[in-house]
Design an enzyme around this catalytic site. Structure first.
Site, PDB file in Angstrom:
ATOM      1  N   SER A   1     -44.486 -20.716 -46.501  1.00  0.00           N
ATOM      2  CA  SER A   1     -44.037 -22.080 -46.796  1.00  0.00           C
ATOM      3  C   SER A   1     -45.104 -22.853 -47.560  1.00  0.00           C
ATOM      4  CB  SER A   1     -43.675 -22.815 -45.507  1.00  0.00           C
ATOM      5  OG  SER A   1     -42.543 -22.235 -44.907  1.00  0.00           O
TER       6      SER A   1
ATOM      7  N   HIS B   1     -38.380 -15.946 -43.763  1.00  0.00           N
ATOM      8  CA  HIS B   1     -37.840 -16.479 -42.506  1.00  0.00           C
ATOM      9  C   HIS B   1     -36.413 -15.982 -42.284  1.00  0.00           C
ATOM     10  CE1 HIS B   1     -40.700 -20.083 -43.210  1.00  0.00           C
ATOM     11  NE2 HIS B   1     -41.173 -19.423 -42.158  1.00  0.00           N
TER      12      HIS B   1
ATOM     13  N   ARG C   1     -46.688 -11.552 -40.908  1.00  0.00           N
ATOM     14  CA  ARG C   1     -46.912 -11.026 -42.254  1.00  0.00           C
ATOM     15  C   ARG C   1     -48.200 -10.207 -42.333  1.00  0.00           C
ATOM     16  NH1 ARG C   1     -47.664 -15.985 -45.503  1.00  0.00           N
ATOM     17  NH2 ARG C   1     -48.328 -16.685 -43.470  1.00  0.00           N
TER      18      ARG C   1
ATOM     19  N   LYS D   1     -49.716 -30.582 -40.232  1.00  0.00           N
ATOM     20  CA  LYS D   1     -49.265 -30.351 -41.603  1.00  0.00           C
ATOM     21  C   LYS D   1     -48.667 -31.609 -42.213  1.00  0.00           C
ATOM     22  CE  LYS D   1     -48.171 -25.451 -40.951  1.00  0.00           C
ATOM     23  NZ  LYS D   1     -47.120 -24.434 -41.073  1.00  0.00           N
TER      24      LYS D   1
END
Length: 158
Positions: free
Chosen positions: A128, A17, A90, A41
């Site tokens: 993460s 990040h 990514r 989440k």
């Protein structure tokens, strides 16, 4: 003034990040990194903790502002007169997800554009969720997250 927003849950913020923030900040006058509530989440850090960790992790980036928001990204952009959203990628799976999100934002706010930045190769495997899993099983996150995040993870697990 050219302003952009980079949104995410950042739970926790990773070195991947930070790499995206540094590169995006070089393209605009002001980059706002905004922590959005993601109801899908289970949070590791609270919103306040994430905002504070982002502030500490990005203090070397002079034209960055950290904020938080609950709601639609398009509403946040409209309220703050921001026309550019930055998203890090990514993999092709990230692209498939993000292009749909970008089109939805464009539908809701036609005067906005999305910029996709590819993650630096050394951070392609860092996420993460991966960091949270490593932490859960007492794996080392050294070099994958900013030092203040590493220390906060260790404190939370004690």
């Amino acid at each position: 003034m050219k302003r952009a927003v980079c949104t995410g849950s950042f739970d926790p913020v990773t070195n991947g990040h930070i790499n995206i923030f540094e590169r995006a900040a070089a393209m605009v006058d002001e980059l706002i990194v905004c922590v959005f509530v993601n109801n899908k989440k289970q949070s590791f850090f609270t919103i306040e903790e994430r905002v504070n960790l982002l502030r500490e992790s990005t203090k070397h980036i002079v034209n960055i502002k950290i904020d938080s928001f609950s709601g639609l990204v398009s509403d946040y952009m409209r309220e703050h007169d921001i026309k550019i959203i930055v998203r890090g990628l990514r993999s092709s799976a990230d692209f498939e997800y993000e292009v749909i999100e970008a089109q939805m934002i464009k539908h809701l706010a036609p005067d906005t554009d999305t910029i996709f930045l590819l993650t630096a190769p050394e951070f392609l495997f860092v996420s993460s969720s991966g960091i949270r899993e490593l932490a859960k099983f007492k794996g080392s996150v050294k070099g994958l997250v900013p030092e203040c995040v590493e220390q906060s993870i260790l404190k939370k697990l004690i």
